[in-house]
Design a protein around this motif. Sequence first.
Motif, PDB file in Angstrom:
ATOM      1  N   UNK A  39       0.820  -1.252  -0.083  1.00  0.00           N
ATOM      2  CA  UNK A  39       0.032  -0.093  -0.052  1.00  0.00           C
ATOM      3  C   UNK A  39       0.952   1.198   0.013  1.00  0.00           C
ATOM      4  N   UNK A  40       0.374   2.305  -0.621  1.00  0.00           N
ATOM      5  CA  UNK A  40       1.054   3.468  -0.811  1.00  0.00           C
ATOM      6  C   UNK A  40       0.076   4.522  -0.564  1.00  0.00           C
ATOM      7  N   UNK A  41       0.222   5.516   0.516  1.00  0.00           N
ATOM      8  CA  UNK A  41      -0.599   6.557   0.948  1.00  0.00           C
ATOM      9  C   UNK A  41       0.076   7.916   1.198  1.00  0.00           C
ATOM     10  N   UNK A  89     -11.709  -3.048  -6.802  1.00  0.00           N
ATOM     11  CA  UNK A  89     -10.508  -2.769  -5.886  1.00  0.00           C
ATOM     12  C   UNK A  89     -11.001  -2.422  -4.390  1.00  0.00           C
ATOM     13  N   UNK A  90     -10.353  -2.854  -3.430  1.00  0.00           N
ATOM     14  CA  UNK A  90     -10.684  -2.614  -2.072  1.00  0.00           C
ATOM     15  C   UNK A  90     -10.161  -0.650  -1.705  1.00  0.00           C
ATOM     16  N   UNK A  91      -9.358  -0.404  -2.834  1.00  0.00           N
ATOM     17  CA  UNK A  91      -8.989   0.953  -2.973  1.00  0.00           C
ATOM     18  C   UNK A  91      -9.930   1.848  -3.858  1.00  0.00           C
ATOM     19  N   UNK A  92     -11.002   1.477  -4.054  1.00  0.00           N
ATOM     20  CA  UNK A  92     -11.901   2.102  -4.867  1.00  0.00           C
ATOM     21  C   UNK A  92     -12.194   3.286  -4.161  1.00  0.00           C
ATOM     22  N   UNK A  93     -12.596   3.360  -2.658  1.00  0.00           N
ATOM     23  CA  UNK A  93     -12.868   4.430  -2.016  1.00  0.00           C
ATOM     24  C   UNK A  93     -11.901   5.607  -2.135  1.00  0.00           C
ATOM     25  N   UNK A  94     -10.625   5.181  -1.795  1.00  0.00           N
ATOM     26  CA  UNK A  94      -9.419   5.996  -2.206  1.00  0.00           C
ATOM     27  C   UNK A  94      -9.554   6.732  -3.364  1.00  0.00           C
ATOM     28  N   UNK A  95      -9.707   5.793  -4.520  1.00  0.00           N
ATOM     29  CA  UNK A  95      -9.643   6.261  -6.000  1.00  0.00           C
ATOM     30  C   UNK A  95     -10.675   7.304  -6.040  1.00  0.00           C
ATOM     31  N   UNK A 112      -7.842  -1.746   2.787  1.00  0.00           N
ATOM     32  CA  UNK A 112      -7.496  -1.099   1.539  1.00  0.00           C
ATOM     33  C   UNK A 112      -6.702  -2.127   0.601  1.00  0.00           C
ATOM     34  N   UNK A 113      -6.582  -3.307   1.224  1.00  0.00           N
ATOM     35  CA  UNK A 113      -5.903  -4.427   0.116  1.00  0.00           C
ATOM     36  C   UNK A 113      -6.537  -5.642   0.583  1.00  0.00           C
ATOM     37  N   UNK A 114      -6.226  -6.661  -0.522  1.00  0.00           N
ATOM     38  CA  UNK A 114      -6.710  -8.112  -0.482  1.00  0.00           C
ATOM     39  C   UNK A 114      -5.440  -9.024   0.278  1.00  0.00           C
ATOM     40  N   UNK A 115      -4.346  -8.456   0.853  1.00  0.00           N
ATOM     41  CA  UNK A 115      -3.422  -9.075   1.283  1.00  0.00           C
ATOM     42  C   UNK A 115      -3.916 -10.031   2.307  1.00  0.00           C
ATOM     43  N   UNK A 116      -3.055 -11.403   2.265  1.00  0.00           N
ATOM     44  CA  UNK A 116      -3.534 -12.569   3.439  1.00  0.00           C
ATOM     45  C   UNK A 116      -2.992 -12.072   4.810  1.00  0.00           C
ATOM     46  N   UNK A 117      -3.545 -12.781   5.679  1.00  0.00           N
ATOM     47  CA  UNK A 117      -3.008 -12.578   7.053  1.00  0.00           C
ATOM     48  C   UNK A 117      -1.647 -12.658   7.429  1.00  0.00           C
ATOM     49  N   UNK A 118      -0.900 -13.466   6.953  1.00  0.00           N
ATOM     50  CA  UNK A 118       0.382 -13.502   7.042  1.00  0.00           C
ATOM     51  C   UNK A 118       1.271 -12.436   6.297  1.00  0.00           C
ATOM     52  N   UNK A 119       0.713 -12.048   5.148  1.00  0.00           N
ATOM     53  CA  UNK A 119       1.495 -10.722   4.558  1.00  0.00           C
ATOM     54  C   UNK A 119       1.258  -9.579   5.391  1.00  0.00           C
ATOM     55  N   UNK A 120       0.223  -9.412   5.913  1.00  0.00           N
ATOM     56  CA  UNK A 120      -0.406  -8.205   6.581  1.00  0.00           C
ATOM     57  C   UNK A 120       0.426  -8.324   7.639  1.00  0.00           C
ATOM     58  N   UNK A 121       0.703  -9.189   8.447  1.00  0.00           N
ATOM     59  CA  UNK A 121       1.465  -9.556   9.872  1.00  0.00           C
ATOM     60  C   UNK A 121       3.089  -9.056   9.433  1.00  0.00           C
ATOM     61  N   UNK A 122       3.487  -9.482   8.595  1.00  0.00           N
ATOM     62  CA  UNK A 122       4.766  -9.202   7.957  1.00  0.00           C
ATOM     63  C   UNK A 122       5.232  -7.978   7.519  1.00  0.00           C
ATOM     64  N   UNK A 123       4.166  -7.167   6.734  1.00  0.00           N
ATOM     65  CA  UNK A 123       4.315  -5.902   6.340  1.00  0.00           C
ATOM     66  C   UNK A 123       4.765  -4.761   7.155  1.00  0.00           C
ATOM     67  N   UNK A 152     -22.892  -7.826  -0.372  1.00  0.00           N
ATOM     68  CA  UNK A 152     -22.877  -9.145   0.023  1.00  0.00           C
ATOM     69  C   UNK A 152     -21.782  -9.626   0.055  1.00  0.00           C
ATOM     70  N   UNK A 153     -21.651 -10.701   0.670  1.00  0.00           N
ATOM     71  CA  UNK A 153     -20.496 -11.447   1.251  1.00  0.00           C
ATOM     72  C   UNK A 153     -19.869 -11.958  -0.412  1.00  0.00           C
ATOM     73  N   UNK A 154     -18.684 -11.728  -0.463  1.00  0.00           N
ATOM     74  CA  UNK A 154     -18.060 -11.964  -1.836  1.00  0.00           C
ATOM     75  C   UNK A 154     -17.975 -10.873  -2.771  1.00  0.00           C
ATOM     76  N   UNK A 155     -18.818  -9.882  -2.732  1.00  0.00           N
ATOM     77  CA  UNK A 155     -18.933  -8.742  -3.266  1.00  0.00           C
ATOM     78  C   UNK A 155     -17.663  -7.939  -3.414  1.00  0.00           C
ATOM     79  N   UNK A 156     -17.356  -6.961  -4.362  1.00  0.00           N
ATOM     80  CA  UNK A 156     -16.205  -6.290  -4.233  1.00  0.00           C
ATOM     81  C   UNK A 156     -16.580  -4.704  -4.126  1.00  0.00           C
TER      82      UNK A 156
END
Length: 466
Positions: free
Chosen positions: A85-87, A351-357, A109-120, A323-327
Amino acid sequence: MEGDDSEFPPESSEHSHSQRGSVASSVTRAQDVLVYLVTDSAVHLCVEGVGCVNVQEMGRSVREALNIPDSAQDAFAFWLCSPLLELQLKPKHQPYKLCRQWQDLLYRFTEASDDDIAQDEPCLQYRRNVFYPKSKELQIKDEGVLRLLYDEARMNILEGRYPCDPEHWLSLGALTCAIELGTGLEEQKVITAIREKKLSSFLPGHLLMGGGFLSTLRGKGSRQAELEQSLLKEYHSLGPNQDPTHHLRQYLSTCHTLPYYGCAFFSAEIDKPAQGILHRGGRKAVTVGISLEGVYVMDVKEKHVLLGLRFNELSWDHSYPEGEGDSHILWLEFDGEEAGTPVNKLLKIYSKQAELMSGLIEFCVELRSAGEAAATGTDGEVAPLQTPPAGQTGTAERPRGNRRGKLRRQSSVVCSRVHSLNTISYVDDGKEIKRLKPKRAASFFTRQAPPQDYAAVQVAESLEQG
């Protein structure tokens, strides 16, 4: 992203007590802070009460350390950056506290996995301000400021964030040789220096990876030798110049011809066109660039533009998951053509960043409108952002039949490839708005930048939704 109306999330309740204690303990004591530049070098600051220091206060120290004159202080901004992510931060933001909330921001704002988020882990960067006009950049005379801007532009060229054609990347590569090595060098010295630094320091990396089966047979060595000779020929065409800022300005001026120069970039996906007997589609990874000029959707793999629109050529909106699974979706509406029939096209950007865009688009539109109003001395009535084509009035109220020309389809990586997009098309037959295939849920938007250079569809009650 600065300009987004939404605020960043509060700290998670389960961590709030420990984090609040960490912030409180940092208020009274001095701490070392590293502010990185795009070259990975860093400005070392010793900050009192770092937990409560905001971007505006920290900026004074960084500008002093880098000897940036007051006339160029708006050219740069603070960013929190990581591979995920870049802000760009607002002047009121407190970097330390946002770092403590980084995992919350990644979940939002991202679709990253729990492991990737924990290490970022984010770093604080000092980079070009998205809202700094190119026209002001051309007026900068300070060599240090020009060098900072060049370093960032060069990084974006080499990483393929700024797609460009051969005549551009060869010219830019030669200018990099002149800036990094000097001018007037003998041929063998230039070749030796290029090989020591590696060709990827001068030309975009994706060019060096070959171009398919025939390129593989020919060999990587011959490909690199050809690029070296082309780069050498372009370098010698520059000629000697003793002014240290000359080639820096030339590099930036060449980058200014790329419409997405200075963009903030977002990760997203779009629908692929249905292919094969089973009409299977799927999604394609794209990068969305947004600047004061417009919105650009670029193919991550192919390094070319899929769609480029100035703000007066589109309407936009963003929708939340139902709903669940929607983007999260950023919707772009623009003029197009379907079998010779003028239509309005809708592109869905997932994108989860649609709100930012969406927030950044809105803020850029407001900035441009305010700037145009100030320049023309008007109050609310904004002059056209660009001269309309002959025969067009450039007003939002013109009849629907008076449309701008369709977007160009060329081999240049800079030009839009509308034919390769999976869009939703609508047509107004004079009685009602009809959906053309494929049948999808859609909406029409009132969020626009005045004046419009495209004919916005008006919603009819008979329009089927869904």
